[in-house]
Design a protein around this motif. Structure first.
Motif, mmCIF file in Angstrom:
data_model
loop_
_atom_site.group_PDB
_atom_site.id
_atom_site.type_symbol
_atom_site.label_atom_id
_atom_site.label_comp_id
_atom_site.label_asym_id
_atom_site.label_seq_id
_atom_site.Cartn_x
_atom_site.Cartn_y
_atom_site.Cartn_z
ATOM 1 N N UNK A 121 12.965 86.929 84.416
ATOM 2 C CA UNK A 121 14.200 86.821 83.814
ATOM 3 C C UNK A 121 15.654 87.255 84.585
ATOM 4 N N UNK A 122 16.158 86.670 84.639
ATOM 5 C CA UNK A 122 17.641 86.848 85.897
ATOM 6 C C UNK A 122 18.505 87.115 84.796
ATOM 7 N N UNK A 123 20.101 88.289 84.729
ATOM 8 C CA UNK A 123 20.778 87.911 83.931
ATOM 9 C C UNK A 123 21.934 88.126 84.809
ATOM 10 N N UNK A 124 23.502 87.885 84.268
ATOM 11 C CA UNK A 124 24.750 87.501 85.157
ATOM 12 C C UNK A 124 25.441 87.938 83.715
ATOM 13 N N UNK A 125 26.903 88.999 84.693
ATOM 14 C CA UNK A 125 27.497 88.969 83.346
ATOM 15 C C UNK A 125 28.783 89.006 83.801
ATOM 16 N N UNK A 126 29.702 87.687 83.189
ATOM 17 C CA UNK A 126 31.194 87.133 84.245
ATOM 18 C C UNK A 126 32.067 87.869 82.637
ATOM 19 N N UNK A 127 33.404 88.365 83.682
ATOM 20 C CA UNK A 127 34.503 88.623 81.814
ATOM 21 C C UNK A 127 34.502 87.401 80.846
ATOM 22 N N UNK A 128 34.132 87.905 80.193
ATOM 23 C CA UNK A 128 34.042 87.359 78.565
ATOM 24 C C UNK A 128 35.308 85.973 79.285
ATOM 25 N N UNK A 129 36.612 85.999 79.950
ATOM 26 C CA UNK A 129 37.654 85.550 79.751
ATOM 27 C C UNK A 129 37.930 84.373 81.410
ATOM 28 N N UNK A 130 37.055 85.329 81.707
ATOM 29 C CA UNK A 130 36.871 84.616 83.699
ATOM 30 C C UNK A 130 36.126 83.095 83.220
ATOM 31 N N UNK A 131 36.690 82.141 83.201
ATOM 32 C CA UNK A 131 36.070 80.746 82.217
ATOM 33 C C UNK A 131 35.428 79.751 83.933
ATOM 34 N N UNK A 132 36.312 79.989 84.725
ATOM 35 C CA UNK A 132 35.054 79.238 85.993
ATOM 36 C C UNK A 132 33.896 80.025 86.264
ATOM 37 N N UNK A 133 34.007 81.314 86.407
ATOM 38 C CA UNK A 133 32.668 82.527 86.886
ATOM 39 C C UNK A 133 31.740 81.811 85.716
ATOM 40 N N UNK A 134 32.450 81.343 83.624
ATOM 41 C CA UNK A 134 30.935 81.594 83.340
ATOM 42 C C UNK A 134 30.541 79.636 83.291
ATOM 43 N N UNK A 135 31.386 78.946 83.767
ATOM 44 C CA UNK A 135 30.640 77.681 84.190
ATOM 45 C C UNK A 135 30.034 77.748 85.036
ATOM 46 N N UNK A 136 30.038 77.959 86.352
ATOM 47 C CA UNK A 136 29.470 78.498 87.929
ATOM 48 C C UNK A 136 28.085 78.948 87.143
ATOM 49 N N UNK A 137 27.964 79.241 86.035
ATOM 50 C CA UNK A 137 26.831 79.909 85.724
ATOM 51 C C UNK A 137 26.086 78.908 85.065
ATOM 52 N N UNK A 138 26.683 78.823 84.087
ATOM 53 C CA UNK A 138 26.249 77.777 83.245
ATOM 54 C C UNK A 138 25.904 76.289 84.231
ATOM 55 N N UNK A 139 26.122 75.693 85.325
ATOM 56 C CA UNK A 139 25.140 75.325 86.582
ATOM 57 C C UNK A 139 24.719 75.649 86.862
ATOM 58 N N UNK A 140 24.304 76.497 87.046
ATOM 59 C CA UNK A 140 23.016 77.069 87.267
ATOM 60 C C UNK A 140 22.308 77.108 86.807
ATOM 61 N N UNK A 141 22.323 77.351 85.576
ATOM 62 C CA UNK A 141 21.345 77.021 84.403
ATOM 63 C C UNK A 141 21.355 77.969 83.510
ATOM 64 N N UNK A 142 21.614 79.041 83.599
ATOM 65 C CA UNK A 142 22.078 80.524 83.347
ATOM 66 C C UNK A 142 23.142 80.027 81.235
ATOM 67 N N UNK A 143 21.842 81.021 80.724
ATOM 68 C CA UNK A 143 22.214 80.519 79.190
ATOM 69 C C UNK A 143 23.082 81.374 78.470
ATOM 70 N N UNK A 144 24.397 81.557 77.752
ATOM 71 C CA UNK A 144 24.998 82.530 77.037
ATOM 72 C C UNK A 144 24.070 83.395 76.184
ATOM 73 N N UNK A 145 23.844 84.700 76.470
ATOM 74 C CA UNK A 145 23.229 85.665 75.013
ATOM 75 C C UNK A 145 23.917 86.041 74.269
#
Length: 173
Positions: A121-145
């Motif tokens: 398991x690998x985690x990442x925790x972008x700022x909740x209002x950093x929409x660009x970072x969240x989109x990039x993480x999601x494209x990489x396969x990360x799912x919101x917890x």
């Protein structure tokens, strides 16, 4: 059984980027990236000593595109066998954003952590209002917890929420 590498590899290849262990030669570019006005809100407060202290070492990698440093990626590990996982942080120069380079770096580092370090398991925790970072993480396969409330100190000294996201080895894109 996964063999856990004791020495960091000299390079981790993505589809477009290459991740290389940090060296003192990376410090000036890391400072340029972290002091950029578009990066400061997310990574505020880095000076020369903090870069040397926190970004150089076995868990820090420069993100390179065609031999040029365009960002940095770090990992931390929880090694307790019952909770073993890794966590990532990434900063990409704004001039290089929007090209899929952050997504490529996240995928490459996740593969290394799964296959070379034995994590599931690998985690990442972008700022909740950093929409660009969240989109990039999601494209990489990360799912919101979930949202971690008032989790991280902002550049202005206040606290902001972060979105906890994870990627499980079985879910690799």
């Amino acid at each position: 059984m996964t063999v856990i590498a004791t020495e960091p590899p000299s390079a981790i290849a993505g589809q477009t980027v290459v991740l290389r262990p940090t060296t003192p030669e990376h410090v000036p570019m890391f400072l340029e990236i972290l002091r950029h006005p578009e990066i400061v809100p997310w990574w505020g407060g880095y000076d020369l000593e903090r870069v040397r202290r926190e970004l150089l070492g076995p868990h820090g990698y420069a993100i390179e595109l065609a031999g040029e440093v365009v960002g940095l990626i770090l990992y931390r590990e929880e090694t307790d066998p019952d909770h073993r996982h890794a966590a990532l942080d990434l900063a990409l120069h704004p001039d290089q954003q929007g090209q899929g380079l952050g997504c490529d770096a996240l995928r490459a580092m996740a593969r290394f952590l799964f296959n070379g370090r034995g994590h599931h398991r690998v985690t990442i925790d972008p700022a909740a209002h950093n929409e660009r970072a969240i989109r990039s993480c999601a494209r990489a396969g990360f799912r919101p917890i979930g949202v971690m409330r008032r989790y991280e100190r902002s550049a202005d000294g206040g606290w902001h929420d972060c979105l906890l996201m994870d990627l499980i080895s079985d879910d690799q894109p």
